[in-house]
Design a protein around this motif. Structure first.
Motif, PDB file in Angstrom:
ATOM      1  N   GLU A 167       0.831  -1.208   0.000  1.00  0.00           N
ATOM      2  CA  GLU A 167       0.000   0.000   0.000  1.00  0.00           C
ATOM      3  C   GLU A 167       0.867   1.260   0.000  1.00  0.00           C
ATOM      4  O   GLU A 167       0.590   2.209  -0.734  1.00  0.00           O
ATOM      5  CB  GLU A 167      -0.920  -0.006   1.218  1.00  0.00           C
ATOM      6  N   GLY A 168       1.920   1.274   0.797  1.00  0.00           N
ATOM      7  CA  GLY A 168       2.772   2.450   0.886  1.00  0.00           C
ATOM      8  C   GLY A 168       3.423   2.783  -0.432  1.00  0.00           C
ATOM      9  O   GLY A 168       3.436   3.949  -0.865  1.00  0.00           O
ATOM     10  N   ARG A 217      -1.168   9.391  -4.211  1.00  0.00           N
ATOM     11  CA  ARG A 217      -2.354   9.551  -3.380  1.00  0.00           C
ATOM     12  C   ARG A 217      -2.002   9.362  -1.910  1.00  0.00           C
ATOM     13  O   ARG A 217      -0.887   8.927  -1.593  1.00  0.00           O
ATOM     14  CB  ARG A 217      -3.440   8.537  -3.787  1.00  0.00           C
ATOM     15  N   LYS A 218      -2.948   9.642  -1.039  1.00  0.00           N
ATOM     16  CA  LYS A 218      -2.713   9.497   0.388  1.00  0.00           C
ATOM     17  C   LYS A 218      -2.685   8.010   0.753  1.00  0.00           C
ATOM     18  O   LYS A 218      -3.524   7.234   0.301  1.00  0.00           O
ATOM     19  CB  LYS A 218      -3.817  10.198   1.188  1.00  0.00           C
ATOM     20  N   VAL A 219      -1.739   7.658   1.582  1.00  0.00           N
ATOM     21  CA  VAL A 219      -1.582   6.253   1.960  1.00  0.00           C
ATOM     22  C   VAL A 219      -2.634   5.883   3.030  1.00  0.00           C
ATOM     23  O   VAL A 219      -3.086   6.730   3.793  1.00  0.00           O
ATOM     24  CB  VAL A 219      -0.155   6.014   2.523  1.00  0.00           C
ATOM     25  N   SER A 220      -2.999   4.611   3.024  1.00  0.00           N
ATOM     26  CA  SER A 220      -3.968   4.108   4.005  1.00  0.00           C
ATOM     27  C   SER A 220      -3.465   2.790   4.554  1.00  0.00           C
ATOM     28  O   SER A 220      -3.722   1.712   3.996  1.00  0.00           O
ATOM     29  CB  SER A 220      -5.346   3.917   3.346  1.00  0.00           C
TER      30      SER A 220
END
Length: 289
Positions: free
Chosen positions: A273-274, A282-285
């Protein structure tokens, strides 16, 4: 600090009072006698443990340390909490161990009970722990701060290992962690003379990583803890393990462990994901998996 503290029986009796709700655990101040424990931060993802024996300048008695361990266990088991802050009051983080509690111990009982062994619980925490030190951090108080992964100091903080003045030596890691933090020469001077370091001197010596105005200390430590908690919890644990190994292993062995832990990150969803979030801008989750 020579103030008598009741035995740990209160903390033991109250162990069942920790409230469990699904995968999340909450601690409330009412469950403890010698500390306050609650969650902080915008997302309530920071566990805060405050030593609370103001009349004794937060002298460390066995009951207090039992409660610190109990609170740590709760925060470690709380999936919402990503980092922990330990602090005291503006006057004292902890002015030392409770001398009256130790005064009449004899060697056979001390040795057989492995006295102080459970005081090292903070150093084995899987989640990062930040010490926010205002005022006195002496003897056991300094040792407790050094068990944490990072130390932030208020501008009036004082650090020292004055056990030599009481006819004893540090017994909760003081000679070992202090030497690793500030080097042999300064550690020798502090332990053999009882010399104290100011916050600024501790910063210069490498004992602390930041010095802040007294009123801003806990908020700054909480902000740092929030930053840590926003990252992947499983990757953070791996990073902490790798850094701690640097104090235990030869360089070649440490590098091998680091490489293995680096490889292990590729088995996690958070590593994927990172990197994907970075590539996709995009923003990581992170999910802690």
């Amino acid at each position: 600090m020579a103030i008598f503290c009741r035995s740990a029986s209160f903390a033991v009796r109250q162990a069942a009072s920790f409230v469990f709700t699904g995968a999340r655990r909450y601690s409330t101040d009412a469950h403890f006698e010698f500390i306050l424990a609650n969650k902080r931060g915008v997302k309530e993802n920071v566990g805060l443990i405050q030593l609370n024996r103001p009349k004794a300048l937060n002298a460390l008695c066995d009951g207090l340390m039992q409660e610190v361990n109990q609170a740590l266990d709760g925060f470690e088991g709380d999936s919402q909490v990503g980092a922990i802050v330990i602090t005291g009051s503006e006057k004292a983080f902890a002015a030392g161990a409770d001398i009256k509690e130790m005064q009449n111990w004899a060697f056979p009982a001390c040795y057989s009970a492995n006295f102080l062994s459970h005081w090292n619980r903070v150093s084995s925490a899987r989640k990062p722990v930040i010490a926010a030190v205002n005022g006195f951090a002496l003897g056991g108080g300094c040792e407790l701060a050094m068990m944490c992964d990072n130390i932030y100091a208020g501008e009036k903080a004082q650090f020292g290992q004055p056990e030599i003045l009481l006819g004893t030596i540090p017994g909760a890691g003081g000679t070992q962690r202090l030497t690793r933090a500030v080097g042999k020469s300064l550690a020798m001077e502090m332990v053999l003379t009882g010399k104290r370091l100011s916050a600024q001197e501790a910063m210069q010596a490498g004992l602390v990583s930041g010095v802040f105005p007294v009123q801003q200390l806990v908020p700054e430590a909480t902000r740092c803890a929030e930053k840590i908690a926003s990252n992947s919890k499983i990757i953070t644990a791996m990073a902490k393990e790798a850094i701690n190994a640097a104090f235990e292993l030869p360089l070649a062995e440490g590098n091998r462990l680091e490489k293995r832990l680096f490889h292990a990150t590729f088995a996690t969803e958070d590593r994927k994901e990172g990197m994907t979030a970075f590539v996709e801008k995009r923003k990581v989750s992170f999910q802690g998996k």
